[in-house]
Design a protein around this motif. Structure first.
Motif, PDB file in Angstrom:
ATOM      1  N   LEU A 136     -10.568   0.988   2.404  1.00 14.14           N
ATOM      2  CA  LEU A 136     -11.635   0.045   2.111  1.00 14.14           C
ATOM      3  C   LEU A 136     -11.412  -1.219   2.931  1.00 14.14           C
ATOM      4  CD1 LEU A 136     -11.685   0.188  -1.814  1.00 14.14           C
ATOM      5  CD2 LEU A 136     -12.794   1.748  -0.186  1.00 14.14           C
ATOM      6  N   SER A 138     -11.717  -5.349   3.230  1.00 16.59           N
ATOM      7  CA  SER A 138     -11.457  -6.388   2.227  1.00 16.59           C
ATOM      8  C   SER A 138     -12.718  -7.087   1.733  1.00 16.59           C
ATOM      9  CB  SER A 138     -10.469  -7.414   2.785  1.00 16.59           C
ATOM     10  OG  SER A 138     -10.920  -7.924   4.032  1.00 16.59           O
ATOM     11  N   LEU A 145     -15.005  -6.764  -2.905  1.00 17.07           N
ATOM     12  CA  LEU A 145     -14.739  -5.420  -3.426  1.00 17.07           C
ATOM     13  C   LEU A 145     -14.772  -5.377  -4.947  1.00 17.07           C
ATOM     14  CD1 LEU A 145     -11.832  -4.158  -1.123  1.00 17.07           C
ATOM     15  CD2 LEU A 145     -14.240  -3.466  -1.067  1.00 17.07           C
ATOM     16  N   TYR A 165      -6.823   2.153   0.133  1.00 17.34           N
ATOM     17  CA  TYR A 165      -6.027   1.339   1.052  1.00 17.34           C
ATOM     18  C   TYR A 165      -6.896   0.183   1.543  1.00 17.34           C
ATOM     19  CZ  TYR A 165      -2.739   0.822   5.057  1.00 17.34           C
ATOM     20  OH  TYR A 165      -1.817   0.391   5.975  1.00 17.34           O
ATOM     21  N   ILE A 166      -6.539  -1.037   1.198  1.00 17.04           N
ATOM     22  CA  ILE A 166      -7.352  -2.190   1.560  1.00 17.04           C
ATOM     23  C   ILE A 166      -6.888  -2.753   2.898  1.00 17.04           C
ATOM     24  CG2 ILE A 166      -8.072  -4.526   0.924  1.00 17.04           C
ATOM     25  CD1 ILE A 166      -7.774  -3.731  -1.982  1.00 17.04           C
ATOM     26  N   HIS A 167      -7.823  -2.778   3.853  1.00 15.03           N
ATOM     27  CA  HIS A 167      -7.560  -3.327   5.178  1.00 15.03           C
ATOM     28  C   HIS A 167      -8.491  -4.509   5.395  1.00 15.03           C
ATOM     29  CE1 HIS A 167      -7.573  -3.780   9.546  1.00 15.03           C
ATOM     30  NE2 HIS A 167      -6.478  -3.042   9.590  1.00 15.03           N
ATOM     31  N   THR A 192      -7.197 -10.212   2.593  1.00 20.34           N
ATOM     32  CA  THR A 192      -6.514  -9.180   1.803  1.00 20.34           C
ATOM     33  C   THR A 192      -6.022  -9.756   0.482  1.00 20.34           C
ATOM     34  OG1 THR A 192      -5.822  -7.979   3.779  1.00 20.34           O
ATOM     35  CG2 THR A 192      -4.554  -7.592   1.770  1.00 20.34           C
ATOM     36  N   ALA A 195      -9.018 -10.312  -1.800  1.00 22.28           N
ATOM     37  CA  ALA A 195      -9.549  -9.051  -2.316  1.00 22.28           C
ATOM     38  C   ALA A 195      -8.666  -8.495  -3.429  1.00 22.28           C
ATOM     39  CB  ALA A 195      -9.672  -8.032  -1.180  1.00 22.28           C
ATOM     40  N   ALA A 196      -7.361  -8.473  -3.206  1.00 20.65           N
ATOM     41  CA  ALA A 196      -6.443  -7.928  -4.213  1.00 20.65           C
ATOM     42  C   ALA A 196      -6.475  -8.767  -5.485  1.00 20.65           C
ATOM     43  CB  ALA A 196      -5.029  -7.872  -3.648  1.00 20.65           C
ATOM     44  N   TRP A 213      -3.326   1.895  -5.331  1.00 21.40           N
ATOM     45  CA  TRP A 213      -3.751   0.842  -4.408  1.00 21.40           C
ATOM     46  C   TRP A 213      -2.667   0.575  -3.366  1.00 21.40           C
ATOM     47  CZ3 TRP A 213      -8.661  -0.869  -4.776  1.00 21.40           C
ATOM     48  CH2 TRP A 213      -9.333  -0.674  -5.995  1.00 21.40           C
ATOM     49  N   LEU A 215      -1.932  -2.124   0.041  1.00 25.82           N
ATOM     50  CA  LEU A 215      -2.371  -3.307   0.775  1.00 25.82           C
ATOM     51  C   LEU A 215      -1.738  -3.326   2.166  1.00 25.82           C
ATOM     52  CD1 LEU A 215      -2.090  -6.078  -1.974  1.00 25.82           C
ATOM     53  CD2 LEU A 215      -4.099  -4.732  -1.327  1.00 25.82           C
TER      54      LEU A 215
END
Length: 321
Positions: A136, A138, A145, A165-167, A192, A195-196, A213, A215
């Motif tokens: 995904l 960010s 998100l 996986y957040i990019h 990032t 988003a997290a 999840w 990061l």
């Protein structure tokens, strides 16, 4: 124990061809070396041979002793297109990934690309692509998100026990980061982090506990700022509205890749999340990435050899099983 590079990027040739067609919103130029350059706000990616020639790439992995790479797309992502084009491009990319995974037999696996500006189509593509999960970005054209339009995707990912996986991508406020390459150097990391943080505070991790999840870039600044997020939880009622536990308790469940090649920074992440939640990553073949630095930085950590083996590949092997 295998060495698995969890953070790297591949542009399938068919996708690059599609970007050069009249149907794409992405500006593509060609540099003096004949490499396509993909432009987006605050940055551009030079698609060198390692980005687009899978046979060349495989030889690089053999040279450095990398057993497997987890292929992902990268910026600008399919969500910058119209929804209809995004769906078509995501399907094209995922089919190309699947072909590489099948042909190269263990050298590569992949995480799906999703047409994130169409959340319902993203649910369908996550299921259709058949990978262990998806990457995904960010934010999606400025939309967080944590926005409820994406919750059907998280419901599907939770049902599948998927890896998400957040990019990072260009953040809101990118206009303040256009000099000195500050968008990828600084903006990526804070997007990032943002988003997290919002995913945790909004209750998504609490509500969908089977999602795994990950990061990018050692979590941006999450290992460094987690204590401050906990203080917010204690101080502000809004920070307790959707979660019954401090945010650090959720964030310690996340995985963090090693695309920060400072061993002291890596040690901070280990202290925060544990050796079993750290994944080797190189950011190959971006200009700012490096397989040798990935290997060297992990090799310099003052940890046991079993812990080093876990970071190099054992954790990723378990996560992707």
């Amino acid at each position: 124990m295998p060495i698995i590079d969890f953070h790297n990027h591949y542009y399938p040739p068919a996708y690059l061809d599609a970007l050069r067609s009249a149907s794409s919103a992405v500006k593509v130029t060609i540099d003096e070396g004949g490499n396509p350059c993909l432009h987006y706000p605050g940055d551009y990616n030079i698609a060198v041979p390692g980005h687009r020639d899978i046979d060349y790439r495989e030889q690089v992995l053999i040279e450095y002793g990398i057993d497997t790479q987890v292929l992902t797309l990268t910026t600008p992502g399919t969500h910058v297109e119209t929804p209809q084009t995004a769906v078509r491009f995501a399907t094209l990319v995922n089919d190309a990934f699947a072909d590489v995974v099948q042909r190269k037999k263990g050298r590569f696996t992949a995480l799906a690309t999703l047409p994130l500006n169409d959340p319902q189509a993203s649910v369908r593509e996550l299921r259709r692509a058949g990978f262990r999960g998806a990457m995904l970005f960010s934010n999606v054209n400025g939309v967080a998100l944590s926005d409820k339009r994406f919750w059907p995707l998280y419901e599907a990912a939770d049902e599948l026990g998927a890896v998400l996986y957040i990019h990072p991508t260009n953040p809101v406020g990118v206009e303040a980061m256009l000099d000195y390459w500050l968008m990828p150097l600084v903006g990526f990391l804070f997007d990032t982090t943002l988003a997290a943080s919002k995913i945790v505070f909004s209750g998504i991790v609490e509500r969908f506990p089977r999602i795994k999840w990950v990061l990018c870039h050692l979590g941006g600044t999450i290992p460094y700022l987690a204590e401050r997020l906990d203080r917010g939880y204690e101080a502000f009622t809004e920070c307790r509205a959707n979660i019954p536990k401090p945010p650090s308790e959720y964030l310690r469940q996340f995985y963090y890749d090693t695309v920060n090649f400072d061993p002291q920074a890596l040690q901070l992440a280990i202290n925060f999340a544990g050796i079993d939640h750290i994944l080797a990553g190189s950011d190959y073949p971006h200009q700012i990435g490096s397989i040798p630095k990935m290997l060297e930085s992990i090799g310099r950590l003052p940890i046991s050899e079993s812990g080093r083996a876990a970071i190099r590949g054992g954790n990723a092997e378990r996560l992707l099983a």
